[in-house]
Design a protein around this motif. Structure first.
Motif, mmCIF file in Angstrom:
data_model
loop_
_atom_site.group_PDB
_atom_site.id
_atom_site.type_symbol
_atom_site.label_atom_id
_atom_site.label_comp_id
_atom_site.label_asym_id
_atom_site.label_seq_id
_atom_site.Cartn_x
_atom_site.Cartn_y
_atom_site.Cartn_z
ATOM 1 N N THR A 266 3.557 -12.598 -0.931
ATOM 2 C CA THR A 266 4.541 -11.730 -0.284
ATOM 3 C C THR A 266 3.933 -10.415 0.188
ATOM 4 O OG1 THR A 266 5.179 -10.798 -2.435
ATOM 5 C CG2 THR A 266 6.443 -12.694 -1.624
ATOM 6 N N GLY A 267 2.683 -10.123 -0.203
ATOM 7 C CA GLY A 267 2.036 -8.876 0.190
ATOM 8 C C GLY A 267 0.801 -8.646 -0.655
ATOM 9 N N ILE A 268 0.371 -7.381 -0.729
ATOM 10 C CA ILE A 268 -0.819 -7.046 -1.507
ATOM 11 C C ILE A 268 -0.490 -5.939 -2.507
ATOM 12 C CG2 ILE A 268 -2.414 -7.698 0.340
ATOM 13 C CD1 ILE A 268 -2.762 -4.670 0.894
ATOM 14 N N ARG A 269 -1.371 -5.785 -3.497
ATOM 15 C CA ARG A 269 -1.228 -4.752 -4.513
ATOM 16 C C ARG A 269 -2.607 -4.214 -4.853
ATOM 17 N NH1 ARG A 269 -3.525 -7.477 -8.494
ATOM 18 N NH2 ARG A 269 -3.055 -9.686 -8.649
ATOM 19 N N PHE A 270 -2.641 -3.017 -5.409
ATOM 20 C CA PHE A 270 -3.879 -2.430 -5.908
ATOM 21 C C PHE A 270 -3.502 -1.249 -6.800
ATOM 22 C CE2 PHE A 270 -2.870 -0.875 -1.669
ATOM 23 C CZ PHE A 270 -2.775 0.494 -1.865
ATOM 24 N N SER A 271 -4.418 -0.861 -7.669
ATOM 25 C CA SER A 271 -4.189 0.263 -8.564
ATOM 26 C C SER A 271 -5.267 1.306 -8.330
ATOM 27 C CB SER A 271 -4.200 -0.198 -10.025
ATOM 28 O OG SER A 271 -3.149 -1.115 -10.253
ATOM 29 N N VAL A 272 -4.861 2.581 -8.327
ATOM 30 C CA VAL A 272 -5.764 3.678 -7.973
ATOM 31 C C VAL A 272 -5.506 4.876 -8.881
ATOM 32 C CG1 VAL A 272 -6.599 5.172 -6.119
ATOM 33 C CG2 VAL A 272 -5.637 2.945 -5.565
ATOM 34 N N LYS A 279 -5.438 12.021 -2.110
ATOM 35 C CA LYS A 279 -4.595 11.253 -1.193
ATOM 36 C C LYS A 279 -5.483 10.306 -0.406
ATOM 37 C CE LYS A 279 -1.045 13.138 0.864
ATOM 38 N NZ LYS A 279 -0.187 13.931 1.791
ATOM 39 N N LEU A 280 -5.001 9.075 -0.264
ATOM 40 C CA LEU A 280 -5.719 8.038 0.468
ATOM 41 C C LEU A 280 -4.803 7.404 1.503
ATOM 42 C CD1 LEU A 280 -7.424 6.268 -2.575
ATOM 43 C CD2 LEU A 280 -8.634 7.580 -0.826
ATOM 44 N N VAL A 281 -5.405 6.777 2.492
ATOM 45 C CA VAL A 281 -4.673 5.958 3.457
ATOM 46 C C VAL A 281 -5.132 4.515 3.281
ATOM 47 C CG1 VAL A 281 -4.346 5.406 5.904
ATOM 48 C CG2 VAL A 281 -4.352 7.790 5.149
ATOM 49 N N LEU A 282 -4.183 3.604 3.191
ATOM 50 C CA LEU A 282 -4.507 2.184 3.144
ATOM 51 C C LEU A 282 -4.877 1.696 4.540
ATOM 52 C CD1 LEU A 282 -4.579 -0.702 1.953
ATOM 53 C CD2 LEU A 282 -2.102 -0.817 2.397
ATOM 54 N N ILE A 283 -6.081 1.172 4.666
ATOM 55 C CA ILE A 283 -6.530 0.560 5.926
ATOM 56 C C ILE A 283 -6.411 -0.948 5.757
ATOM 57 C CG2 ILE A 283 -8.366 0.431 7.633
ATOM 58 C CD1 ILE A 283 -7.273 3.265 7.064
ATOM 59 N N PHE A 284 -5.520 -1.563 6.521
ATOM 60 C CA PHE A 284 -5.244 -2.988 6.369
ATOM 61 C C PHE A 284 -5.615 -3.718 7.653
ATOM 62 C CE2 PHE A 284 -2.380 -6.682 6.698
ATOM 63 C CZ PHE A 284 -2.752 -7.352 5.533
ATOM 64 N N ASN A 285 -6.544 -4.668 7.513
ATOM 65 C CA ASN A 285 -7.023 -5.436 8.671
ATOM 66 C C ASN A 285 -7.487 -4.521 9.806
ATOM 67 O OD1 ASN A 285 -6.581 -7.783 7.318
ATOM 68 N ND2 ASN A 285 -4.857 -8.481 8.579
ATOM 69 N N GLY A 286 -8.107 -3.378 9.417
ATOM 70 C CA GLY A 286 -8.677 -2.471 10.390
ATOM 71 C C GLY A 286 -7.711 -1.477 11.003
ATOM 72 N N TRP A 309 4.275 -7.792 3.307
ATOM 73 C CA TRP A 309 3.779 -8.098 4.650
ATOM 74 C C TRP A 309 4.611 -7.364 5.700
ATOM 75 C CZ3 TRP A 309 -0.574 -9.421 3.293
ATOM 76 C CH2 TRP A 309 -0.906 -10.528 2.520
ATOM 77 N N GLU A 310 5.917 -7.273 5.458
ATOM 78 C CA GLU A 310 6.783 -6.584 6.419
ATOM 79 C C GLU A 310 6.371 -5.118 6.551
ATOM 80 O OE1 GLU A 310 11.554 -5.679 7.176
ATOM 81 O OE2 GLU A 310 10.887 -6.805 5.407
ATOM 82 N N GLU A 311 6.071 -4.479 5.426
ATOM 83 C CA GLU A 311 5.664 -3.075 5.468
ATOM 84 C C GLU A 311 4.315 -2.900 6.164
ATOM 85 O OE1 GLU A 311 7.752 -1.319 1.414
ATOM 86 O OE2 GLU A 311 5.868 -2.459 1.258
ATOM 87 N N LEU A 312 3.527 -3.965 6.202
ATOM 88 C CA LEU A 312 2.214 -3.914 6.832
ATOM 89 C C LEU A 312 2.246 -4.403 8.279
ATOM 90 C CD1 LEU A 312 0.125 -5.202 3.787
ATOM 91 C CD2 LEU A 312 0.171 -2.868 4.701
ATOM 92 N N GLY A 313 3.443 -4.555 8.819
ATOM 93 C CA GLY A 313 3.556 -4.931 10.226
ATOM 94 C C GLY A 313 3.963 -6.363 10.470
ATOM 95 N N GLY A 314 4.310 -7.095 9.417
ATOM 96 C CA GLY A 314 4.699 -8.491 9.561
ATOM 97 C C GLY A 314 3.656 -9.430 8.982
ATOM 98 N N MET A 315 4.043 -10.680 8.800
ATOM 99 C CA MET A 315 3.141 -11.671 8.224
ATOM 100 C C MET A 315 1.878 -11.785 9.070
ATOM 101 S SD MET A 315 2.886 -13.802 5.681
ATOM 102 C CE MET A 315 1.505 -14.870 5.262
ATOM 103 N N PRO A 316 0.702 -11.438 8.496
ATOM 104 C CA PRO A 316 -0.525 -11.495 9.293
ATOM 105 C C PRO A 316 -1.021 -12.935 9.445
ATOM 106 C CG PRO A 316 -1.044 -10.828 7.065
ATOM 107 C CD PRO A 316 0.449 -10.937 7.128
ATOM 108 N N GLU A 317 -1.837 -13.148 10.472
ATOM 109 C CA GLU A 317 -2.452 -14.455 10.648
ATOM 110 C C GLU A 317 -3.409 -14.753 9.507
ATOM 111 O OE1 GLU A 317 -5.064 -16.932 14.018
ATOM 112 O OE2 GLU A 317 -4.532 -14.823 14.317
#
Length: 344
Positions: A266-272, A279-286, A309-317
């Motif tokens: 349904t998406g991704i997770r990470f711990s920081v 402060k960081l920015v998540l870079i997803f698929n560039g 996936w929706e928060e990241l712009g929709g289901m990626p290929e």
């Protein structure tokens, strides 16, 4: 999340009710204080309206000790452990006290002892361990039938289930349990239950990109100048985590790959975390470089972030890359752990 077999939530309400009725402690020079040695008649969970007597108690829970001669209370001991009590929650006939989390429960005296100005009373009472604390398990991407090790604390005579199915216990200690994953464990959650309660770890089986190591095809290239730190006490998941000193607006880049087998997630997770506020920015698929919409703050405490996936712009290929850009403009030490997929 932790659950407890005994009611706890009404404990403070019970105390407030007692105080509101004017039941307060008596000082040593209170004329109503008993000059006789104390006597303990029973112990009950403070949240129990009926104050039913108990023979077993649980650390981190409040109890009502009932009897006589408590007004000049000086000390409370559970299993010979000096236990803090609030004098305002002591009357001639009742003591409200919380059993300390660090009270020993193995090879202990199994006694409650109270000491007043006029004597000592001892009462048989068993202190059970706190509810189990499941901190992580390794490896996350184990197959059904393989052995994984659960890390945590208070694993006393545990029962372990994966997605509700009981797992075979291979070995157990107070802080580690090795289990064999039952059939159907993939993308299910692990729960540990003891006499004192239960706990579930929030990472599902078979969802890791990185736990104590990266799973193929994912890595972080060496030119990032990052480190792998092995310290079980400081890791979020398992025993090893990633550290990088990132200068302002710089980044830590994951390698580029292609994983199109992600429809079950349904998406991704990470711990920081970071040594000081960052402060960081998540870079997803560039995508998202310099985009404040994908920025998140970090502190010295681990925090898990989840993106659908929706928060990241929709289901990626496919999942191609996960990277992080520094977004304060200053240099900070950042730490990363438990990178993977979500299933709910």
């Amino acid at each position: 999340m932790k659950t407890f077999k005994l009611k706890k939530l009404m404990g403070l309400l019970t105390v407030f009710t007692v105080v509101s009725l004017g039941i307060v402690s008596c000082s040593d020079d209170d004329s109503s204080a008993s000059t006789s040695a104390p006597e303990i008649n029973s112990i009950a969970l403070s949240a129990d309206e009926n104050l039913e007597p108990l023979e077993v108690g649980y650390a981190n829970n409040m109890y009502a000790i009932q009897g006589v001669g408590f007004s000049t209370l000086q000390k409370v001991y559970f299993n010979d452990t000096d236990t803090y009590f609030n004098p305002t929650l002591v009357t001639e006939n009742t003591i409200f006290v919380t059993i300390d989390k660090d009270t020993p429960y193995a090879d202990a005296s199994n006694e409650l002892k109270i000491v007043t100005k006029y004597g000592t009373a001892v009462y048989p009472f068993i202190v059970a361990p706190p509810a189990p604390e499941l901190r992580s398990f390794q490896p996350v991407n184990a197959a059904d039938g393989e052995v994984v090790t659960l890390l945590g604390n208070y694993f006393l005579d545990p029962v372990v289930t994966v997605g509700g199915v009981e797992a075979e216990i291979v070995s157990t200690s107070l802080t580690e349990v090795a289990i064999k994953l039952p059939a159907g464990s993939q993308h299910k959650y692990i729960e540990v239950e003891t006499i004192s309660g239960s706990d579930t770890w929030g990472t599902a089986v078979g969802t890791a990109i990185y736990d104590d190591a990266f799973y193929d095809p994912w890595t972080i290239e060496e030119w990032n100048n990052h480190e792998y730190i092995t310290d079980p006490a400081k890791a979020y998941q398992g025993v090893t985590f990633i550290k990088k000193e990132i200068s302002g607006w710089d980044n830590i880049q994951g390698n580029w790959a292609w994983d199109d087998q992600i429809s079950q997630y349904t998406g991704i997770r990470f711990s920081v975390r970071s040594d000081d506020p960052g402060k960081l920015v998540l870079i997803f698929n560039g995508a998202n470089w310099g985009d404040a919409n994908f920025a998140f703050t970090t502190t010295s405490d681990w925090k898990e972030y989840r993106y659908t996936w929706e928060e990241l712009g929709g289901m990626p290929e496919a999942l191609q890359n996960i990277s992080f850009q520094e977004f304060t403009g200053a240099t900070h030490n950042y730490y990363f752990d438990n990178i993977g997929f979500t299933v709910d």
